[in-house]
Each structure stands twice: as C-alpha cells, then as structure tokens.
Scaffold this motif. Structure first.
Motif, mmCIF file in Angstrom:
data_model
loop_
_atom_site.group_PDB
_atom_site.id
_atom_site.type_symbol
_atom_site.label_atom_id
_atom_site.label_comp_id
_atom_site.label_asym_id
_atom_site.label_seq_id
_atom_site.Cartn_x
_atom_site.Cartn_y
_atom_site.Cartn_z
ATOM 1 N N PRO A 67 0.845 -1.191 0.000
ATOM 2 C CA PRO A 67 0.000 0.000 0.000
ATOM 3 C C PRO A 67 0.883 1.244 0.000
ATOM 4 N N ALA A 68 0.539 2.216 -0.836
ATOM 5 C CA ALA A 68 1.346 3.436 -0.955
ATOM 6 C C ALA A 68 0.944 4.416 0.144
ATOM 7 N N ALA A 69 1.672 4.394 1.225
ATOM 8 C CA ALA A 69 1.393 5.282 2.357
ATOM 9 C C ALA A 69 2.145 6.595 2.177
ATOM 10 N N VAL A 70 1.557 7.677 2.666
ATOM 11 C CA VAL A 70 2.234 8.972 2.626
ATOM 12 C C VAL A 70 3.554 8.850 3.380
ATOM 13 N N GLY A 71 4.629 9.338 2.777
ATOM 14 C CA GLY A 71 5.955 9.261 3.379
ATOM 15 C C GLY A 71 6.762 8.052 2.936
ATOM 16 N N MET A 72 6.133 7.136 2.230
ATOM 17 C CA MET A 72 6.836 5.932 1.763
ATOM 18 C C MET A 72 7.873 6.310 0.713
ATOM 19 N N GLY A 73 9.061 5.755 0.826
ATOM 20 C CA GLY A 73 10.119 6.005 -0.134
ATOM 21 C C GLY A 73 9.866 5.302 -1.457
ATOM 22 N N LEU A 74 10.309 5.931 -2.530
ATOM 23 C CA LEU A 74 10.203 5.357 -3.870
ATOM 24 C C LEU A 74 11.578 4.908 -4.326
ATOM 25 N N GLN A 75 11.609 3.841 -5.108
ATOM 26 C CA GLN A 75 12.860 3.312 -5.621
ATOM 27 C C GLN A 75 12.760 3.112 -7.127
ATOM 28 N N THR A 76 13.914 3.133 -7.784
ATOM 29 C CA THR A 76 13.939 2.788 -9.195
ATOM 30 C C THR A 76 13.364 1.383 -9.352
ATOM 31 N N SER A 77 12.592 1.181 -10.391
ATOM 32 C CA SER A 77 11.892 -0.071 -10.701
ATOM 33 C C SER A 77 10.551 -0.203 -9.994
#
Length: 145
Positions: A42-52
């Motif tokens: 689940p995409a929570a606010v504050g979650m880090g994003l990564q390549t791929s």
C-alpha cells in the motif's frame, strides 16, 4: 569490538537502503499500490520510492510523488506508472529520469535536473517517447479495448 563492527555493518546497510530512495509518496488517495520486487505494497504517505517501482492506482486512486530533484508527478485514477531509471546528483543537478506510463493519466512538473539538462527526463507510453523540455506536462494513455 564486536559491537562496533555490528554497528558499522548496520549503518552501511541503512545508508545503502536510504541511498536507493529516489523520492517519496506525498499524497495517496483511494486505492494506490507500489509494486516492488514482486510484492504489492500500500502506498502510504511518506513511503520512499525506488527505481523499478511501479505505481498502480485503482478507479478511486491517485498519488502525488516528489522526487529528489523536486520533480512532482501526479498519477491519476486507473493508472500504471513505472520508474524505469532515476539518478540525480544533488551537487551538480545532473541526472536522468525515465518513466513509463503504461495506462492512465500523469501530470508532472519537472525539477532541477531538467533545468540543468533539458534532455534528462523522458516518459514512455505504449505508442511514444516524450522528451520533456519544458516544466509542466500532462499525458494520458487510454486502456486497451
């Protein structure tokens, strides 16, 4: 001595994990998931994003993403957006951003890397590749019938 070695290893691991983050989820409304390494999170606010990472929104979903160069990307409902490649040097502002909008709608405001190198941001769709030269754009890919 052993505690110092363990602490050094943990710090090195934490540093490599933090370095892998290319941005953050700033807004997440409705059904928004991040597909990462075969898992759906689940995409929570504050979650880090990564390549791929692949951001997938449902019919009621939308997401606002902020990248390390201050690029802003909004992903609309029923969308699938993949972060194919991302790198950014915070000192020189040199970098590369390649995304892939497979379905849905995406709006973006480019950040520091495009100001430094106008050819550095590209968004693919199933039928085209868009080189971003300006600062704001919207693109939509309709679902296959």
């Amino acid at each position: 001595m052993r505690k110092t070695l363990i602490l050094a290893v943990l710090l090195a691991i934490a540093g490599s994990v933090a370095a892998a983050e290319v941005g953050l989820v700033k807004v997440s409304k409705g059904n928004v998931q991040i597909e990462r390494g075969g898992a759906k999170l689940p995409a929570a606010v504050g979650m880090g994003l990564q390549t791929s990472d692949v951001i997938v929104t449902g019919a009621d979903g939308s997401a606002g993403l902020t990248f390390t160069d201050n690029s802003l990307v909004s992903v609309g409902p029923n969308s699938v957006f993949a972060i194919d490649k991302y790198s950014f040097d915070t000192t020189t502002h040199v970098g590369e951003f390649q995304g892939n909008l497979k379905q849905g709608r995406l709006a973006a405001v480019s950040g520091k890397m495009v100001k430094q190198s106008p050819e550095s941001m590209k968004i693919r769709t199933p039928s085209s590749i868009m080189g971003v030269r300006g600062t704001e754009f919207v693109v939509q890919v309709d679902a296959k019938p």
